[in-house]
Scaffold this motif. Structure first.
Motif, PDB file in Angstrom:
ATOM      1  N   UNK A 186      62.737  57.416 122.270  1.00  0.00           N
ATOM      2  CA  UNK A 186      62.449  57.150 123.676  1.00  0.00           C
ATOM      3  C   UNK A 186      61.016  57.583 123.978  1.00  0.00           C
ATOM      4  N   UNK A 187      60.510  57.096 125.105  1.00  0.00           N
ATOM      5  CA  UNK A 187      59.148  57.452 125.512  1.00  0.00           C
ATOM      6  C   UNK A 187      58.968  58.956 125.589  1.00  0.00           C
ATOM      7  N   UNK A 188      59.936  59.609 126.208  1.00  0.00           N
ATOM      8  CA  UNK A 188      59.746  61.045 126.401  1.00  0.00           C
ATOM      9  C   UNK A 188      59.730  61.785 125.068  1.00  0.00           C
TER      10      UNK A 188
ATOM     11  N   UNK B  75      54.206  55.092 115.548  1.00  0.00           N
ATOM     12  CA  UNK B  75      54.643  53.704 115.383  1.00  0.00           C
ATOM     13  C   UNK B  75      56.036  53.659 114.766  1.00  0.00           C
TER      14      UNK B  75
ATOM     15  N   UNK C 136      53.593  53.551 125.014  1.00  0.00           N
ATOM     16  CA  UNK C 136      54.944  53.392 124.479  1.00  0.00           C
ATOM     17  C   UNK C 136      55.827  52.718 125.516  1.00  0.00           C
TER      18      UNK C 136
END
Ligand SMILES: Nc1ncnc2c1ncn2[C@@H]1O[C@H](COP(=O)(O)OP(=O)(O)OP(=O)(O)O)[C@@H](O)[C@H]1O
Ligand SMILES: [Mg+2]
Lengths: 228, 300
Positions: free
Chosen positions: B215-217, B207, B300
């Motif tokens: 970033x998501x990755x 969080x 995410x």
């Protein structure tokens, strides 16, 4: 610049936590948001971070219209914003150094830069010697200063602080405020949610008062607060 | 991506594994069991195929002619047979040759036993073609065809050996696929559970990461790496075991059963396939386990 146009947020249908809010905050301002518990202050902060989507209205932060922001663009948007939470939200299993470095790792700064910046930030918040400690070994005030260091290390354009002094005594609270004031002087827009009347009164900044999701008062810098 | 970022993400992935020892271990063990069985079945099946192939090389259909058939017709039949693509090789065996070979097989060097038949070839009229097959599975169709040729009296063929061999091989193949698929499903499930626990332990951290612009990755990578490492380790370990097991079984059998004059596929050949296949399966299962979980639990 932050601007909200007719923004409402309902968690459950029919019960707005934020209702028809219109608000504009210019770059470089220092603004307090006050109001009773449950008046929608945290909700407002979350809307600014795009942690929540408004049910209605448009939110603009750092000149970006948030409802037009694609999922992929959110990280880049947030990198210009520093956040401080009432409960610090430090990583308990990592040292103070790592907690602050974390903010730079997440945005993929070079190790060289991290090595240089983290001690600088820790020095700024007066915790240079404690870099090896873990959060639980620090006092509340110290932990909050770590959180401030983490929020500021990426040099954000905007700093959002949701009750940064909620768990601190008067001395520590002033310490945090001094830090926030200092970054504001350097050009960062600062938005602080607080219940601390003493601080609000003394600092003589713009004060926005919320009540039941509505902005009921907006007193400009140096203005007369009055009661409540 | 920076090298330092990659190093950081891999470290986080490893940290997940260490922090979550029991589940990681269970996942690796299941994966290892899977690949171990796969390796054993694979070795058996490859060797079996090898034996079948060798047996197939020796399988021939024998074609006898009607009594007193003209030589011209026999040649013609030979031509018909060699035109078939099921036939890899055909050879003509005259009655005399057949008798000679029969004597050799049954009387051995002791030619006295055959003396009695000297002037009267009991196998007169047994000149024939031996048709070698390209593949046992085509035997039935070829036999049918030959039986339809005019002038053919009889077709001898041994369906039993070759067919049984390839049937057993297919059966082993099916059983191993079934067992392995079940184990793979268990492995995916366990890896997915491991990653789920990793995610729930790091909820707070995730969080915060998201709120400060990860970033998501960046958020996902440690979990993907966790799954990949579990899959790879889980497939690499049993390969080592299978390798030594294979070599010792082969040398044991060769030593103990010299009379069988058995022949095994070299471990080098087997492992040149087994290693890449297993690692790809391991990696695939690891990634599948983590990806499916991340999709579900990491919005995410
Ligand atoms: N996740 C949620 N789901 C449903 N309702 C929520 C949620 N978060 C907040 N609310 C409701 O929305 C209203 C505003 O909450 P909010 O947290 O914004 O208040 P606040 O002004 O920050 O209060 P405090 O000073 O106590 O932090 C409250 O009535 C609260 O119960
Ligand atoms: Mg709040």
């Amino acid at each position: 610049m932050i601007s909200l146009e007719n923004v409402s947020k309902e968690y459950a249908a029919g019960i707005p936590a934020v209702k028809n809010v219109n608000l504009q905050i210019d770059d470089g301002e220092f603004v307090f948001i006050v109001g009773n518990s449950g008046s929608g202050k945290s909700t407002l902060i979350k809307l600014l971070l795009k942690e929540l989507e408004p049910t209605e209205g448009t939110v603009m932060v750092n000149d970006i219209e948030l409802n037009k922001l694609k999922h992929k663009e959110i990280p880049k948007f947030r990198r210009d914003i520093g956040v401080v939470f009432q409960d610090f939200r430090l990583l308990k299993d990592r040292s103070i150094y790592e907690n602050v470095a974390f903010a730079q790792r997440v945005i993929e700064k070079s190790p060289k830069r991290i090595k240089k910046r983290v001690p600088e930030m820790l020095k700024l918040v007066g915790l240079a010697e404690k870099y090896r400690s873990f959060p639980k070994e620090l006092s509340g005030g110290e932990q909050q200063r770590v959180a401030v260091a983490r929020a500021l290390i990426n040099e954000p354009r905007l700093l959002l602080a949701d009750e940064p002094t909620g768990n601190l005594d008067s001395t520590n609270s002033w310490e945090i405020m001094r830090l926030l004031n200092a970054v504001n002087k350097k050009g960062t827009t600062v938005l602080v949610v607080t219940h601390n009347r003493e601080i609000v009164k003394k600092m003589q900044k713009r004060v926005i008062t919320m009540k039941k999701g509505v902005i009921v008062k907006d007193v400009p810098e140096g203005g007369v607060l009055g009661e409540n | 991506m920076r090298i330092s970022t990659l190093v950081y993400l891999v470290r986080q992935g490893l940290k997940n594994i260490v922090r979550n020892k029991m589940f990681s271990l269970a996942s690796v063990a299941t994966m290892a069991a899977c690949i171990f069985l796969f390796g054993c079945f694979f070795s058996v099946v490859v060797n079996f195929r090898y034996i079948v192939e060798k047996a197939e090389e020796g399988v021939a259909v024998t074609v006898f002619f009607d009594e007193g058939l003209t030589e011209a017709r026999i040649t013609q039949i030979g031509k018909l047979l060699s035109d078939r693509k099921e036939a890899s090789e055909i050879s003509y065996v005259s009655a005399e040759e057949a008798w000679d070979s029969y004597q050799k097989d049954y009387f051995g060097e002791d030619s006295r036993l055959a003396e009695g038949f000297r002037d009267d070839n009991p196998l007169a009229n047994s000149d024939h073609y031996e048709v070698y097959l390209s593949d046992v599975s085509v035997q039935d169709s070829l036999v049918k065809y030959i039986q339809g040729i005019e002038g053919v009296r009889k077709v001898n063929y041994s369906s039993a050996v070759a067919n049984t061999l390839s049937d057993i091989n297919i059966l082993i193949g099916y059983i191993s696929v079934a067992v392995i698929v079940i184990l793979l499903a268990v492995a995916v499930f366990l890896i997915s559970n491991t990653v789920t626990i990793g995610i729930s332990v790091r909820k707070e951290e995730i969080a915060i990461m998201k709120l400060i612009g990860a970033t998501d990755y960046f958020v996902r990578s440690p979990f993907v790496i966790e799954g990949a490492i579990i899959g790879l380790v889980g497939s690499a370990l049993p390969l080592i075991a299978v390798y030594y097991l294979y070599r010792s079984v082969v040398s044991f059998v060769l030593e103990r059963f010299t009379i069988l004059s058995l022949d095994f596929v070299s471990s080098k050949f087997i492992f040149s396939y087994l290693v890449p296949i297993s690692l790809v399966i391991g990696l695939g299962v690891g990634l599948l386990g983590s990806f499916s979980t991340i999709r579900k639990h990491l919005n995410v």
